[in-house]
Design an enzyme around this catalytic site. Structure first.
Site, PDB file in Angstrom:
ATOM      1  N   CYS A 130       0.839  -1.202   0.000  1.00 28.95           N
ATOM      2  CA  CYS A 130       0.000   0.000   0.000  1.00 28.95           C
ATOM      3  C   CYS A 130       0.881   1.264   0.000  1.00 28.95           C
ATOM      4  O   CYS A 130       2.029   1.231  -0.490  1.00 28.95           O
ATOM      5  CB  CYS A 130      -0.974  -0.025   1.183  1.00 28.95           C
ATOM      6  SG  CYS A 130      -2.353   1.148   1.001  1.00 28.95           S
ATOM      7  N   ASP A 199      -3.703   1.251   9.920  1.00 23.87           N
ATOM      8  CA  ASP A 199      -4.898   2.094  10.061  1.00 23.87           C
ATOM      9  C   ASP A 199      -5.386   2.080  11.496  1.00 23.87           C
ATOM     10  O   ASP A 199      -5.915   3.072  11.990  1.00 23.87           O
ATOM     11  CB  ASP A 199      -5.988   1.621   9.105  1.00 23.87           C
ATOM     12  CG  ASP A 199      -5.615   1.996   7.685  1.00 23.87           C
ATOM     13  OD1 ASP A 199      -4.862   1.226   7.061  1.00 23.87           O
ATOM     14  OD2 ASP A 199      -6.018   3.086   7.237  1.00 23.87           O
TER      15      ASP A 199
END
Ligand code: RUB
Length: 342
Positions: A130, A199
């Site tokens: 990512c 996250d």
């Protein structure tokens, strides 16, 4: 009769929901900035109305994406620091509090980068997944101290955030090898570290990050490659201390399968005519889509258990995942009602 939420806040919320603003730290920064804008532009004439509008703005931001805890943590930080008896005082404290949050966020990322850089040795090859500004901060700090780093960058389907990582690493002068996600295990043999962001981090040390992180971590363990998670403390999820789980966002199926591709799978013989109407979006097929037996699932994040993670690097030092709960208790203490629900 002023609108409760300033249009600029609504725009930020839409940008977060549609991922024009994305990545946990960037989302937190944008949310704090939006609250400052709401305070700046509020036309409320009494303190109660001002606070109501601020809370309404915070709620709208909160409801955009469920997984990155940096978003509610940012909102909490700003709202809990709002004080004053008059609209002017409330406005001033909101703006100052948002500014402080944003400054500390930037500072935390650069401190974390210096701590994380200590794990990287000259000539090391880092595999990324990512796009994480916290992870890139570690590489940037290593480069600044003269350490040569190379990177194997996973494309990261379906949205290919790996391309952002590749571009930023190239801007830093890092040699990059871009691979499809499915090639990760093969290229782990050439990697010295797996480096990802987060996250949310749960009290048991589990790391919630972009879908595919957990598979990568399991493969890395099997290959003997250490997994390092770069995450500022705003990624620590306080609700998990009381047993709550982290919601995993499910995104639109069209990130995985376009309407045109769906038609090709479901009715390959119908040819170009049905394809073009499907793309226009006004084909009868659209309404039958919900009745289809072709289901697409698109979870945006997954959970990597602590046993596959070697270190969580924060601005407060690096921790084995199992000990992160101590830092969480220190930083968040007892959880109370959310300020936007009060
Ligand atoms: C982004 C993602 C990132 C973390 C950490 O997902 O999973 O690894 O948010 O990023 P998405 P950062 O693209 O769906 O937002 O270190 O910049 O906070």
């Amino acid at each position: 009769n002023q609108p409760a939420v300033d249009p600029a806040v609504t725009d930020t919320a839409a940008d977060i929901a549609t991922m024009r603003i994305r990545g946990a730290a960037t989302i937190a920064d944008a949310a704090a900035a939006a609250l400052a804008t709401q305070a700046e532009r509020s036309t409320a004439t009494d303190p109660a109305a001002f606070e109501r509008n601020l809370r309404a703005g915070a709620r709208e931001l909160y409801e955009t994406r469920p997984t990155a805890v940096s978003l509610p943590n940012a909102l909490r930080y700003v709202l809990r620091g709002v004080e004053g008896e008059t609209v002017a005082a409330l406005r001033k404290s909101t703006i100052e509090r948002a500014d402080t949050f944003r400054t500390e966020l930037e500072q935390a990322q650069s401190t974390l980068g210096e701590i994380g850089a200590n794990r990287l040795r000259d000539g090391d090859v880092v595999m990324t997944h990512c796009h994480s500004t916290d992870a890139l901060s570690c590489i940037e700090a290593a480069l600044e101290s003269g350490t040569h780093i190379e990177a194997i960058v996973k494309e990261t389907r379906p949205r290919k955030q790996g391309h952002i990582t590749a571009r930023q690493l190239r801007e830093l002068g890092v040699p990059v090898t871009l691979i499809v996600d499915n090639a990760a295990r093969r290229y782990l043999d050439e990697a010295d570290h797996v480096l990802v962001g987060a996250d949310s981090i749960a009290a048991d040390g589990s790391v919630i990050n972009k879908i595919g992180t957990s598979g990568l971590a399991v493969n890395a363990r099997e290959r003997g490659v250490p997994v390092m998670v770069a995450a500022q403390t705003i990624k620590l999820h306080p609700d998990t201390m009381t047993g709550h789980t982290v919601a995993i966002e499910m995104r639109d199926e069209q990130e995985v399968l376009s309407l045109e591709e769906r038609v090709e799978i479901e009715s390959p013989s119908e040819g170009a005519e049905s394809r073009s109407t499907a793309v226009d979006g006004n084909d009868d097929k659209d309404s039958s889509q919900s009745e289809s037996d072709l289901t697409v699932e698109n979870p945006a994040f997954d959970v990597t258990p602590p046993r596959y993670i070697d270190a969580i690097v924060t601005e407060r030092g690096q921790f084995p995942p199992e000990s992160i709960v101590t830092l969480m208790r220190e930083l968040f203490g007892e959880t109370t009602a959310e300020p936007w629900e009060e």
